[in-house]
Enzyme design. Structure first.
Site, PDB file in Angstrom:
ATOM      1  N   ALA A  84      26.175  -6.970   8.460  1.00  8.23           N
ATOM      2  CA  ALA A  84      26.783  -8.250   8.837  1.00  8.23           C
ATOM      3  C   ALA A  84      26.212  -8.731  10.167  1.00  8.23           C
ATOM      4  CB  ALA A  84      28.297  -8.110   8.925  1.00  8.23           C
ATOM      5  N   ASP A  85      26.229 -10.048  10.350  1.00  6.99           N
ATOM      6  CA  ASP A  85      25.814 -10.623  11.618  1.00  6.99           C
ATOM      7  C   ASP A  85      26.499 -11.967  11.786  1.00  6.99           C
ATOM      8  OD1 ASP A  85      23.675 -10.207  13.876  1.00  6.99           O
ATOM      9  OD2 ASP A  85      23.669 -12.344  13.374  1.00  6.99           O
ATOM     10  N   SER A  86      26.949 -12.245  13.008  1.00  3.20           N
ATOM     11  CA  SER A  86      27.664 -13.495  13.286  1.00  3.20           C
ATOM     12  C   SER A  86      27.017 -14.260  14.432  1.00  3.20           C
ATOM     13  CB  SER A  86      29.131 -13.209  13.659  1.00  3.20           C
ATOM     14  OG  SER A  86      29.818 -12.586  12.607  1.00  3.20           O
TER      15      SER A  86
END
Length: 198
Positions: free
Chosen positions: A70-72
């Site tokens: 995941a990456d935000s």
């Protein structure tokens, strides 16, 4: 049967989301160098980063697992904002965010090592920021919390004081869209509820 889930992230917030949803997992950070991927379109960027992290960890597995990467990022006024470099940048950014509407993108990637399948999607949540005073911003930065957060605020922490409202998935702002994760796992032919103890 749902394979064991490996979270390719050190994020405490992501771990807490999985635990709250009753999803067992183990953590194996990727330590992927994010500077290797330079894209200006936010949805593409977060998906590429999430997949890169997941693939690094997937390559290290011996048994069949489902690796979750995941990456935000926060997209505000045409600019991609990740974690601030230091307290001074955090203060500048929080002043910039006052009264604005930002878009929080979280890329999700699943690598099914047993079946050799890869899947990426992204979640998007619009955030309507409040107008904290300079004193409130300095006090928030002094806690250290915004220095560890994409977009310079934590929706599940003190930063929630400075968000008027959101449009979209709440957990996406924290680091994982749990509804999106459920759909992705289903797309791979599994069910997250299989992990729940009867």
């Amino acid at each position: 049967m749902l394979p064991p889930i490996v979270l390719a992230s050190q994020s405490t917030a992501r771990r807490q989301l999985l635990e709250a949803a009753g999803i067992p997992y183990r953590v194996q950070p990727s330590y992927f160098d994010e500077s290797q991927i330079q894209l200006t379109e936010p949805a593409q960027l977060v998906q590429k980063l999430a997949l890169a992290k997941a693939e690094v960890v997937a390559a290290q597995q011996r048994d069949p697992v489902l690796v979750l990467g995941a990456d935000s990022i926060l997209y505000l006024q045409g600019e991609i904002l990740g974690k601030p470099a230091d307290a001074a940048e955090a203060e500048r950014r929080l002043r910039q965010m006052r009264g604005q509407v930002g878009e929080l993108y979280t890329g999700h990637a699943l690598v099914d090592t047993g079946r050799g399948r890869r899947l990426t999607h992204y979640g998007l949540t619009r955030i309507f920021f409040a107008k904290p005073s300079d004193e409130e911003i300095r006090a928030y930065v002094a806690t250290g919390e915004p220095l560890a957060c994409a977009g310079c605020f934590a929706m599940d922490g003190r930063g929630s004081l400075f968000v008027e409202r959101i449009e979209g998935c709440p957990s996406n702002v924290i680091g994982l869209s749990l509804p999106l994760l459920r759909h992705m796992v289903q797309e791979l032919g599994y069910s997250l509820t299989e992990a729940w103890d009867p």
